[in-house]
Enzyme design. Structure first.
Site, short mmCIF file in Angstrom:
data_model
loop_
_atom_site.label_atom_id
_atom_site.label_comp_id
_atom_site.label_asym_id
_atom_site.label_seq_id
_atom_site.Cartn_x
_atom_site.Cartn_y
_atom_site.Cartn_z
N GLU A 1 7.21 -0.33 -11.56
CA GLU A 1 6.28 -0.93 -10.59
C GLU A 1 5.02 -1.40 -11.29
OE1 GLU A 1 4.05 0.44 -6.45
OE2 GLU A 1 5.82 1.55 -7.14
N HIS B 1 -0.20 8.29 -5.86
CA HIS B 1 0.87 7.34 -5.56
C HIS B 1 2.23 7.93 -5.92
CE1 HIS B 1 3.44 3.88 -6.93
NE2 HIS B 1 3.24 3.57 -5.67
N GLU C 1 3.27 10.49 -3.41
CA GLU C 1 3.82 9.79 -2.23
C GLU C 1 5.30 9.51 -2.42
OE1 GLU C 1 4.55 5.44 -0.99
OE2 GLU C 1 2.43 5.68 -1.53
N HIS C 2 5.68 9.01 -3.58
CA HIS C 2 7.09 8.74 -3.88
C HIS C 2 7.92 10.03 -3.80
CE1 HIS C 2 7.23 4.58 -5.95
NE2 HIS C 2 6.13 4.64 -5.21
#
Length: 206
Positions: A126, A46, A49-50
């Site tokens: 997040e 994840h 991805e950022h």
């Protein structure tokens, strides 16, 4: 009809002509998600991805959003247990920008240390936001209990202790390992002619 083709470097291409509107949607799927992580390194997929939005020498981070928006497009990405995907939808006559962008960041993303540290706070925030939701906590507990010895036991966002300790080289190694043509599927649909589009894709991804 879907046309399938595989480049010599292993990239699988799937194309479908849809001529109902002058738009093209371009997706790149990587076979990597939270299942490819190990204890102590959860959340890598994840976070990578950022980082893929943080620029390359050709497309610095401040340029990317402006370039897509200026051409009337939208783009985003998301990560799951088994895959990570990136997409752009643009007017048909502007789609080359998306193709150029994804081919470039498949191999040339920078992962600068200050960007990694900045994004650490984004990912941690997040995670903290999700922890305020009771269903997140329940889902996390159920997932861990159900997959007691399988990587599916970890949430895609990763564990807080890992997010605090992961370093730039951990992220970059994950990127170099999984963001390769032979680990990706490119899907493109919209207002194009298949032979011409295939040649364009070959020129950038080949």
């Amino acid at each position: 009809m879907i046309t399938r083709y595989q480049l010599n470097n292993g990239l699988t291409i799937q194309m479908k002509e849809i001529h109902t509107a002058p738009l093209i949607s371009h997706w790149v799927w990587y076979r990597v998600g939270s299942r490819n992580e190990k204890p102590g390194m959860t959340g890598l997929s994840h976070w990578v991805e950022h980082m893929q939005f943080k620029g390359t020498p050709q497309f610095p981070s401040k340029v990317l959003d402006k370039a897509i928006s200026r051409d009337g497009g939208v783009w985003n990405a998301f990560t799951y247990l088994d895959w990570t995907t990136f997409f752009e939808t643009l007017p048909a006559d502007k789609i080359e920008l998306a193709i150029q962008l994804e081919a470039d960041r498949m191999t040339n993303s920078l992962y600068e240390t200050h960007e990694v540290e900045s994004e650490r706070q984004v990912v941690i925030s997040e995670r903290q936001g999700s922890e305020n939701e009771p269903m997140f906590r329940l889902d996390e507990a159920v997932q861990a209990a159900t997959f007691d010895s399988h990587p599916y036991r970890y949430r895609v966002i990763g564990e807080m202790k890992d997010l605090e300790l992961i370093q730039r080289d951990d992220l970059y190694q994950h990127y170099q390992t999984y963001y390769t043509p032979n680990n990706a599927v490119l899907s493109i649909a919209g207002d194009f002619e298949t032979p011409r589009m295939l040649e364009l894709l070959k020129s950038y991804y080949g």
